[in-house]
Motif scaffolding. Structure first.
Motif, mmCIF file in Angstrom:
data_model
loop_
_atom_site.group_PDB
_atom_site.id
_atom_site.type_symbol
_atom_site.label_atom_id
_atom_site.label_comp_id
_atom_site.label_asym_id
_atom_site.label_seq_id
_atom_site.Cartn_x
_atom_site.Cartn_y
_atom_site.Cartn_z
ATOM 1 N N ASN A 131 0.839 -1.187 0.000
ATOM 2 C CA ASN A 131 0.000 0.000 0.000
ATOM 3 C C ASN A 131 0.880 1.245 0.000
ATOM 4 O O ASN A 131 1.525 1.574 0.998
ATOM 5 N N GLU A 132 0.862 1.953 -1.117
ATOM 6 C CA GLU A 132 1.727 3.129 -1.236
ATOM 7 C C GLU A 132 1.279 4.276 -0.338
ATOM 8 O O GLU A 132 2.084 5.140 0.018
ATOM 9 N N ALA A 133 0.005 4.298 0.049
ATOM 10 C CA ALA A 133 -0.451 5.329 0.985
ATOM 11 C C ALA A 133 0.223 5.138 2.339
ATOM 12 O O ALA A 133 0.645 6.113 2.980
ATOM 13 N N HIS A 134 0.331 3.896 2.790
ATOM 14 C CA HIS A 134 0.996 3.631 4.064
ATOM 15 C C HIS A 134 2.482 3.956 3.984
ATOM 16 O O HIS A 134 3.065 4.503 4.934
ATOM 17 N N LEU A 135 3.108 3.636 2.852
ATOM 18 C CA LEU A 135 4.522 3.994 2.699
ATOM 19 C C LEU A 135 4.706 5.507 2.662
ATOM 20 O O LEU A 135 5.688 6.035 3.192
ATOM 21 N N ALA A 136 3.762 6.225 2.045
ATOM 22 C CA ALA A 136 3.842 7.691 2.032
ATOM 23 C C ALA A 136 3.761 8.246 3.443
ATOM 24 O O ALA A 136 4.422 9.247 3.774
ATOM 25 N N LEU A 137 2.966 7.599 4.304
ATOM 26 C CA LEU A 137 2.882 8.047 5.696
ATOM 27 C C LEU A 137 4.193 7.799 6.427
ATOM 28 O O LEU A 137 4.679 8.666 7.174
ATOM 29 N N LEU A 138 4.783 6.639 6.237
ATOM 30 C CA LEU A 138 6.086 6.362 6.851
ATOM 31 C C LEU A 138 7.126 7.379 6.380
ATOM 32 O O LEU A 138 7.904 7.914 7.191
ATOM 33 N N LYS A 139 7.153 7.667 5.100
ATOM 34 C CA LYS A 139 8.136 8.610 4.561
ATOM 35 C C LYS A 139 7.910 10.012 5.129
ATOM 36 O O LYS A 139 8.872 10.756 5.371
ATOM 37 N N LEU A 140 6.642 10.381 5.351
ATOM 38 C CA LEU A 140 6.359 11.688 5.943
ATOM 39 C C LEU A 140 6.881 11.746 7.380
ATOM 40 O O LEU A 140 7.450 12.763 7.808
ATOM 41 N N LYS A 141 6.699 10.657 8.130
ATOM 42 C CA LYS A 141 7.214 10.620 9.500
ATOM 43 C C LYS A 141 8.739 10.697 9.503
ATOM 44 O O LYS A 141 9.330 11.392 10.343
ATOM 45 N N LEU A 142 9.378 10.002 8.584
ATOM 46 C CA LEU A 142 10.838 10.079 8.495
ATOM 47 C C LEU A 142 11.291 11.495 8.155
ATOM 48 O O LEU A 142 12.284 11.997 8.702
ATOM 49 N N ALA A 143 10.555 12.158 7.273
ATOM 50 C CA ALA A 143 10.884 13.545 6.945
ATOM 51 C C ALA A 143 10.739 14.431 8.176
ATOM 52 O O ALA A 143 11.564 15.320 8.421
ATOM 53 N N GLY A 144 9.688 14.176 8.977
ATOM 54 C CA GLY A 144 9.500 14.965 10.188
ATOM 55 C C GLY A 144 10.629 14.778 11.181
ATOM 56 O O GLY A 144 11.095 15.744 11.803
ATOM 57 N N ILE A 145 11.061 13.535 11.355
ATOM 58 C CA ILE A 145 12.164 13.260 12.283
ATOM 59 C C ILE A 145 13.434 13.985 11.841
ATOM 60 O O ILE A 145 14.184 14.519 12.665
ATOM 61 N N ARG A 146 13.656 14.042 10.534
ATOM 62 C CA ARG A 146 14.854 14.723 10.016
ATOM 63 C C ARG A 146 14.713 16.234 10.083
ATOM 64 O O ARG A 146 15.682 16.945 10.344
ATOM 65 N N ALA A 147 13.493 16.733 9.849
ATOM 66 C CA ALA A 147 13.305 18.182 9.725
ATOM 67 C C ALA A 147 13.160 18.884 11.064
ATOM 68 O O ALA A 147 13.580 20.036 11.213
ATOM 69 N N PHE A 148 12.549 18.200 12.052
ATOM 70 C CA PHE A 148 12.216 18.863 13.313
ATOM 71 C C PHE A 148 13.249 18.525 14.386
ATOM 72 O O PHE A 148 13.242 17.432 14.948
ATOM 73 N N SER A 149 14.121 19.459 14.662
ATOM 74 C CA SER A 149 15.078 19.238 15.756
ATOM 75 C C SER A 149 14.400 19.382 17.111
ATOM 76 O O SER A 149 14.861 18.836 18.109
ATOM 77 N N ASP A 150 13.283 20.089 17.144
ATOM 78 C CA ASP A 150 12.529 20.318 18.373
ATOM 79 C C ASP A 150 11.381 19.316 18.453
ATOM 80 O O ASP A 150 10.525 19.257 17.559
ATOM 81 N N TYR A 151 11.324 18.540 19.516
ATOM 82 C CA TYR A 151 10.254 17.547 19.688
ATOM 83 C C TYR A 151 8.880 18.179 19.631
ATOM 84 O O TYR A 151 7.931 17.561 19.141
ATOM 85 N N SER A 152 8.731 19.408 20.100
ATOM 86 C CA SER A 152 7.405 20.030 20.142
ATOM 87 C C SER A 152 6.806 20.164 18.744
ATOM 88 O O SER A 152 5.586 20.027 18.565
ATOM 89 N N ASP A 153 7.651 20.421 17.737
ATOM 90 C CA ASP A 153 7.153 20.480 16.358
ATOM 91 C C ASP A 153 6.696 19.105 15.885
ATOM 92 O O ASP A 153 5.670 18.970 15.217
ATOM 93 N N PHE A 154 7.480 18.086 16.225
ATOM 94 C CA PHE A 154 7.130 16.721 15.837
ATOM 95 C C PHE A 154 5.815 16.315 16.491
ATOM 96 O O PHE A 154 4.939 15.722 15.846
ATOM 97 N N TRP A 155 5.662 16.633 17.778
ATOM 98 C CA TRP A 155 4.417 16.298 18.468
ATOM 99 C C TRP A 155 3.239 17.046 17.851
ATOM 100 O O TRP A 155 2.171 16.476 17.638
ATOM 101 N N GLN A 156 3.431 18.343 17.570
ATOM 102 C CA GLN A 156 2.342 19.133 16.991
ATOM 103 C C GLN A 156 1.856 18.518 15.684
ATOM 104 O O GLN A 156 0.641 18.450 15.434
ATOM 105 N N PHE A 157 2.797 18.050 14.866
ATOM 106 C CA PHE A 157 2.415 17.545 13.542
ATOM 107 C C PHE A 157 1.879 16.124 13.609
ATOM 108 O O PHE A 157 0.817 15.816 13.056
ATOM 109 N N PHE A 158 2.580 15.219 14.295
ATOM 110 C CA PHE A 158 2.240 13.799 14.246
ATOM 111 C C PHE A 158 1.520 13.286 15.489
ATOM 112 O O PHE A 158 0.918 12.211 15.436
#
Length: 400
Positions: A84-111
């Motif tokens: 399911n490419e939709a599920h893989l797109a979600l995983l890739k978005l989470k990986l992008a968030g982990i790389r992009a957000f140095s501050d946990y509060s941004d990661f929590w706000q988004f995910f």
């Protein structure tokens, strides 16, 4: 999106000549975002697997929650495989968030909270540039009124997806029956009001209307259950099975530490409280996630195809989720032959089943038991710790 792999997987579960219109409709629906959160407990998985440091893990990705949470075991790599490419797109978005957000509060706000209008800007400015072409196209896609998919994170992400919408309908039905889900979640166990809510829940699930509704294949599609998986419950009435498993979900473990109960009854997480979140979302593990994000490797393929592409004797653990419930005997046999070739001498395999029995214990797969042995102790540990409570069996196998 390439949907043929999903259609083939559902078709193989019974053969083209036996596949029903409901099988084909399920294949169509399963192209979409089904699970915004995976419903297998990663803490139970890791307890059953007891992996050494530096292990190689192969798992079905689903929403990516568990693939990321397995980083807490300090693996060498985690291959996250999905049709399911939709599920893989979600995983890739989470990986992008982990790389992009140095501050946990941004990661929590988004995910975590996943409901802030500001998340649209976070997506466009910080996440989108880190996505590959396929994931970017998925989250940028607009619906008929021009709303992009990434806007799901501005109004309650966990209310979306097929299962999220079904839970929303279940909440409407509960309120029409005079049942307050928040009371079931937060009320004192022996409080009269909660006891009455449980009694109402019992009556609602065992009503004539509930039996009628839950006998329809359309309900199974909404839950992400293929028709073959329903057959594994035998003649058990679905309303009674779902009722008992809902009770196990909301009362089997303390709700203050059970984020599955919060998703079912609150339609979101309790808040940034580590004790009631999946490991990848916990504040105290965020540095671990950031350090290990590069170890997660997404792949669009069937699990068997992917295992067959790996070098021999490379894998320490394989997590099948409930995928074998979909499969015909020949497909299961081929999958385990692929695991046999790719797995190390001490490889372990875990999976869930909607029924209690493991398919490996069937007469048709007796030959596999010459190589594979169910570890009853590890299986019992996994089942006891699994807070989601929705499966009938948790099974852990290793080589003889």
């Amino acid at each position: 999106m390439n949907t043929q792999l999903i259609a083939d997987a559902v078709g193989h579960s019974r053969g083209d000549e036996e596949a029903t219109i409901w099988d084909r409709l399920f294949a169509f629906w399963f192209r979409r975002l089904v699970y915004t959160q995976i419903w297998e407990d990663p803490v139970a998985d890791l307890a059953a697997l007891a992996l050494p440091l530096g292990s190689t893990i192969v798992t079905i990705s689903s929403g990516g929650c568990n693939a990321l949470s397995y980083l807490t075991a300090q693996p060498a790599q985690v291959y996250a495989v999905d049709l399911n490419e939709a599920h893989l797109a979600l995983l890739k978005l989470k990986l992008a968030g982990i790389r992009a957000f140095s501050d946990y509060s941004d990661f929590w706000q988004f995910f975590g909270a996943a409901n802030s209008p500001a998340n649209s800007d976070l997506y466009r400015e910080r996440l989108r540039p880190l996505l590959d072409v396929q994931a970017r196209a998925y989250w940028d896609k607009r619906n008929l009124i021009g709303r992009p998919r990434h806007a799901y994170f501005t109004d309650g992400f966990y209310r979306h997806g097929m299962l999220g919408r079904f839970i929303g309908l279940a909440h409407v039905a509960a309120k029409l029956s005079g049942i307050d889900p928040e009371l079931l979640l937060n009320g004192r166990r022996d409080a009269p009001a909660r006891v009455e809510a449980l009694n109402r829940l019992d009556r609602a699930f065992h009503s004539r209307l509930a039996r009628l509704i839950m006998a329809t294949p359309a309900l199974l599609l909404s839950l992400g259950i293929p028709p073959r998986q329903r057959a594994l419950l035998g003649g058990a009435p679905l309303n009674d099975v779902l009722y008992k498993r809902l009770l196990r979900l909301i009362d089997g473990h303390p709700n203050e530490t059970n984020y599955f109960a919060w998703q079912a009854l609150h339609r979101g997480y309790a808040g940034p409280l580590d004790r009631c979140l999946p490991p990848y979302l916990q504040r105290h593990r965020y540095e671990c996630m950031r350090n290990g994000a590069g170890l997660i490797i997404p792949h669009h393929a069937s699990l068997r195809q992917f295992l067959e592409s790996l070098p021999a004797r490379e894998v320490d653990a394989v997590i099948l989720l409930d995928s074998q419930d979909w499969m015909a005997i020949d497909e299961i046999r081929a999958l385990w032959n692929a695991i046999d070739r790719a797995g190390r001498d001490n490889v372990h395999v875990i999976f869930r089943t909607v029924g209690e029995r493991s398919p490996i214990e069937s007469d048709e797969l007796a030959a596999l038991r010459r190589t594979w042995l169910c570890d009853d102790e590890r299986s019992a540990v996994g089942f006891a710790l699994d807070r989601s409570g929705i499966y009938g069996g948790f099974h852990c196998y290793g080589r003889r």
